[in-house]
Design an enzyme around this catalytic site. Structure first.
Site, PDB file in Angstrom:
ATOM      1  N   ASP A  12      -1.078  14.581   4.047  1.00  0.00           N
ATOM      2  CA  ASP A  12       0.361  14.354   3.918  1.00  0.00           C
ATOM      3  C   ASP A  12       0.656  13.064   4.677  1.00  0.00           C
ATOM      4  O   ASP A  12       0.427  12.982   5.894  1.00  0.00           O
ATOM      5  CB  ASP A  12       1.100  15.544   4.552  1.00  0.00           C
ATOM      6  CG  ASP A  12       2.608  15.379   4.531  1.00  0.00           C
ATOM      7  OD1 ASP A  12       3.092  14.249   4.294  1.00  0.00           O
ATOM      8  OD2 ASP A  12       3.301  16.383   4.763  1.00  0.00           O
ATOM      9  N   ASN A  40       0.830   4.271  -1.636  1.00  0.00           N
ATOM     10  CA  ASN A  40       1.570   4.434  -2.901  1.00  0.00           C
ATOM     11  C   ASN A  40       2.365   5.725  -2.974  1.00  0.00           C
ATOM     12  O   ASN A  40       3.298   5.816  -3.774  1.00  0.00           O
ATOM     13  CB  ASN A  40       0.531   4.362  -4.048  1.00  0.00           C
ATOM     14  CG  ASN A  40       1.073   4.852  -5.370  1.00  0.00           C
ATOM     15  OD1 ASN A  40       1.813   4.143  -6.041  1.00  0.00           O
ATOM     16  ND2 ASN A  40       0.736   6.102  -5.737  1.00  0.00           N
ATOM     17  N   SER A  58       9.531  -0.735  -5.219  1.00  0.00           N
ATOM     18  CA  SER A  58      10.166  -0.383  -6.493  1.00  0.00           C
ATOM     19  C   SER A  58      11.203  -1.432  -6.842  1.00  0.00           C
ATOM     20  O   SER A  58      11.739  -2.111  -5.947  1.00  0.00           O
ATOM     21  CB  SER A  58      10.866   0.975  -6.362  1.00  0.00           C
ATOM     22  OG  SER A  58      11.676   1.222  -7.497  1.00  0.00           O
ATOM     23  N   TYR A  78      16.334   6.775  -1.746  1.00  0.00           N
ATOM     24  CA  TYR A  78      15.177   6.142  -2.385  1.00  0.00           C
ATOM     25  C   TYR A  78      15.326   4.621  -2.349  1.00  0.00           C
ATOM     26  O   TYR A  78      14.409   3.905  -1.941  1.00  0.00           O
ATOM     27  CB  TYR A  78      15.067   6.639  -3.830  1.00  0.00           C
ATOM     28  CG  TYR A  78      13.859   6.129  -4.588  1.00  0.00           C
ATOM     29  CD1 TYR A  78      12.629   6.770  -4.481  1.00  0.00           C
ATOM     30  CD2 TYR A  78      13.942   5.015  -5.415  1.00  0.00           C
ATOM     31  CE1 TYR A  78      11.515   6.304  -5.186  1.00  0.00           C
ATOM     32  CE2 TYR A  78      12.836   4.548  -6.119  1.00  0.00           C
ATOM     33  CZ  TYR A  78      11.629   5.202  -5.998  1.00  0.00           C
ATOM     34  OH  TYR A  78      10.522   4.738  -6.702  1.00  0.00           O
ATOM     35  N   LYS A  81      12.834   2.018  -0.295  1.00  0.00           N
ATOM     36  CA  LYS A  81      12.006   1.016  -0.981  1.00  0.00           C
ATOM     37  C   LYS A  81      12.342  -0.397  -0.503  1.00  0.00           C
ATOM     38  O   LYS A  81      11.464  -1.257  -0.414  1.00  0.00           O
ATOM     39  CB  LYS A  81      12.165   1.154  -2.498  1.00  0.00           C
ATOM     40  CG  LYS A  81      11.611   2.474  -3.044  1.00  0.00           C
ATOM     41  CD  LYS A  81      10.117   2.607  -2.783  1.00  0.00           C
ATOM     42  CE  LYS A  81       9.525   3.841  -3.435  1.00  0.00           C
ATOM     43  NZ  LYS A  81       8.068   3.927  -3.248  1.00  0.00           N
TER      44      LYS A  81
HETATM   45  P1  NDP Z   1       4.235  10.883  -9.198  1.00  0.00           P
HETATM   46  O1  NDP Z   1       5.257  11.861  -8.748  1.00  0.00           O
HETATM   47  O2  NDP Z   1       3.682  10.966 -10.573  1.00  0.00           O
HETATM   48  O3  NDP Z   1       3.010  10.852  -8.175  1.00  0.00           O
HETATM   49  C1  NDP Z   1       3.219  10.795  -6.801  1.00  0.00           C
HETATM   50  C2  NDP Z   1       2.032  11.390  -6.084  1.00  0.00           C
HETATM   51  O4  NDP Z   1       2.270  11.273  -4.678  1.00  0.00           O
HETATM   52  C3  NDP Z   1       1.842  12.861  -6.392  1.00  0.00           C
HETATM   53  O5  NDP Z   1       0.499  13.142  -6.675  1.00  0.00           O
HETATM   54  C4  NDP Z   1       2.320  13.534  -5.124  1.00  0.00           C
HETATM   55  O6  NDP Z   1       1.671  14.761  -4.820  1.00  0.00           O
HETATM   56  C5  NDP Z   1       1.949  12.497  -4.076  1.00  0.00           C
HETATM   57  N1  NDP Z   1       2.695  12.717  -2.841  1.00  0.00           N
HETATM   58  C6  NDP Z   1       4.013  13.055  -2.706  1.00  0.00           C
HETATM   59  N2  NDP Z   1       4.337  13.219  -1.432  1.00  0.00           N
HETATM   60  C7  NDP Z   1       3.203  12.979  -0.716  1.00  0.00           C
HETATM   61  C8  NDP Z   1       2.887  12.989   0.670  1.00  0.00           C
HETATM   62  N3  NDP Z   1       3.813  13.305   1.591  1.00  0.00           N
HETATM   63  N4  NDP Z   1       1.631  12.692   1.049  1.00  0.00           N
HETATM   64  C9  NDP Z   1       0.675  12.392   0.135  1.00  0.00           C
HETATM   65  N5  NDP Z   1       0.913  12.378  -1.188  1.00  0.00           N
HETATM   66  C10 NDP Z   1       2.161  12.658  -1.615  1.00  0.00           C
HETATM   67  O7  NDP Z   1       4.942   9.461  -8.950  1.00  0.00           O
HETATM   68  P2  NDP Z   1       4.625   7.997  -9.500  1.00  0.00           P
HETATM   69  O8  NDP Z   1       3.193   7.835  -9.796  1.00  0.00           O
HETATM   70  O9  NDP Z   1       5.627   7.658 -10.521  1.00  0.00           O
HETATM   71  O10 NDP Z   1       5.021   7.154  -8.210  1.00  0.00           O
HETATM   72  C11 NDP Z   1       4.070   6.561  -7.338  1.00  0.00           C
HETATM   73  C12 NDP Z   1       4.803   5.556  -6.486  1.00  0.00           C
HETATM   74  O11 NDP Z   1       5.427   4.600  -7.325  1.00  0.00           O
HETATM   75  C13 NDP Z   1       5.921   6.156  -5.638  1.00  0.00           C
HETATM   76  O12 NDP Z   1       5.974   5.504  -4.396  1.00  0.00           O
HETATM   77  C14 NDP Z   1       7.170   5.834  -6.452  1.00  0.00           C
HETATM   78  O13 NDP Z   1       8.320   5.775  -5.660  1.00  0.00           O
HETATM   79  C15 NDP Z   1       6.799   4.474  -7.001  1.00  0.00           C
HETATM   80  N6  NDP Z   1       7.528   4.040  -8.173  1.00  0.00           N
HETATM   81  C16 NDP Z   1       7.586   4.812  -9.291  1.00  0.00           C
HETATM   82  C17 NDP Z   1       8.293   4.382 -10.387  1.00  0.00           C
HETATM   83  C18 NDP Z   1       8.407   5.181 -11.647  1.00  0.00           C
HETATM   84  O14 NDP Z   1       9.261   4.838 -12.471  1.00  0.00           O
HETATM   85  N7  NDP Z   1       7.596   6.207 -11.867  1.00  0.00           N
HETATM   86  C19 NDP Z   1       8.997   3.096 -10.377  1.00  0.00           C
HETATM   87  C20 NDP Z   1       8.856   2.357  -9.151  1.00  0.00           C
HETATM   88  C21 NDP Z   1       8.147   2.831  -8.089  1.00  0.00           C
HETATM   89  P3  NDP Z   1       2.393  16.179  -5.148  1.00  0.00           P
HETATM   90  O15 NDP Z   1       2.112  16.397  -6.583  1.00  0.00           O
HETATM   91  O16 NDP Z   1       1.726  17.151  -4.251  1.00  0.00           O
HETATM   92  O17 NDP Z   1       3.851  15.978  -4.833  1.00  0.00           O
END
Ligand code: NDP
Length: 258
Positions: free
Chosen positions: A69, A96, A148, A163, A167
């Site tokens: 985490d 990320n 983002s 959020y 960011k």
């Molecule tokens: P997803 O929700 O698909 O994936 C995020 C991953 O991060 C999940 O596997 C989640 O695990 C994990 N996660 C969440 N909280 C924690 C934590 N405390 N410690 C470790 N892992 C964690 O999101 P995206 O792939 O879309 O997003 C990835 C990044 O890109 C983020 O920072 C997001 O803000 C950013 N982003 C996304 C955009 C979009 O449109 N999708 C646009 C711009 C930026 P679990 O399943 O257990 O929650």
């Protein structure tokens, strides 16, 4: 050596937080395809393990999964120890992991606010700090944070002030670390994607119905695909970006231009 060879990441060691799925998973695939060994770091240990196995099978690279985490300093430090134990060094660190909460500002509890800041901003700091210490010791490395386009604009119509603020913080943190560590050969950059079709949006009852509206606002009339962030990830991870530090790469199909 030609530019394509220079972009390769053979013998590099990397980790990606939030790497089990979505953007992080696609970045991890790209790094492995370019030749790096990759650790998938995520809260969701089962999916992280499955993703690591899939990447190993398709690329032949060494991949491992580590549950951590990013809001816990102890877990982040333990994760770094795990990566070092498996790989011996860290050349590229992708901070990320992130979440989004869509709550009107006037209704947001302190707990909700703190949760988003803890994962999206403090989590990036803890991860970058721990990776940075290793990179300073070993003589260099590349840190890439996921910010983002929400750091640059206020998304509408959904309310997401925590959020957006988190960011914007990631970008200024990125620049600050880049300057602090410039002479220690540790580069720090971030990417600022526009809307990307991942579970963060597709699994959200609130966000999914908004896709049509966002597409109408977008100059390119569509969301991005996570694989459209792969090339920049490979570039930033490797030595061909040696002069690139403190930069924010907005990849949004021109969404923030209008
Ligand atoms: P997803 O929700 O698909 O994936 C995020 C991953 O991060 C999940 O596997 C989640 O695990 C994990 N996660 C969440 N909280 C924690 C934590 N405390 N410690 C470790 N892992 C964690 O999101 P995206 O792939 O879309 O997003 C990835 C990044 O890109 C983020 O920072 C997001 O803000 C950013 N982003 C996304 C955009 C979009 O449109 N999708 C646009 C711009 C930026 P679990 O399943 O257990 O929650």
């Amino acid at each position: 050596m030609g530019i394509i060879e220079k972009l390769r990441l053979d013998n590099k060691k990397a980790f990606v937080t939030g790497g089990a799925r979505g953007i992080g998973y696609n970045i991890a695939i790209a790094l492995a395809e370019a030749g790096a060994d990759v650790a998938i770091v995520d809260m969701d240990e089962k999916t992280a393990r499955e993703s690591a196995e899939k990447i190993a099978a398709s690329t032949g690279r060494k991949t491992i999964a580590i549950r951590a985490d990013v809001t816990s300093k102890a877990e982040v430090d333990g994760m770094i120890d795990g990566v070092l134990k498996a790989f011996g060094r860290i050349d590229a660190a992708f901070c990320n992991a992130g979440i989004c909460m869509n709550i009107p500002a006037e209704e947001m509890t302190l707990e909700d606010w703190n949760k988003v800041i803890a994962i999206n901003l403090t989590g990036v700091f803890l991860t970058a700090q721990a990776a940075g210490k290793v990179m300073i010791r070993q003589g260099g490395g590349s840190i890439i944070n996921t910010a983002s386009m929400s750091a640059h604009i206020v998304n509408v119509p959904q309310p997401q002030c925590s959020y957006n603020a988190s960011k914007a913080g990631v970008i200024q943190l990125t620049k600050s670390l880049a300057v602090e560590w410039a002479l220690k050969q540790v580069r720090v950059n971030c990417i600022s994607p526009g809307y990307i079709g991942t579970d963060l949006i597709l699994n959200s009852e609130l966000l999914k119905p908004l896709i049509e509206q966002w597409n109408a606002m977008s100059p390119v009339k569509r969301m991005g695909r996570p694989e459209e962030l792969q090339a920049i990830a490979v570039y930033l991870a490797g030595d061909s970006s040696a002069f690139t530090t403190g930069s924010d790469f907005v990849i949004d199909g021109a969404f923030t231009c209008i």
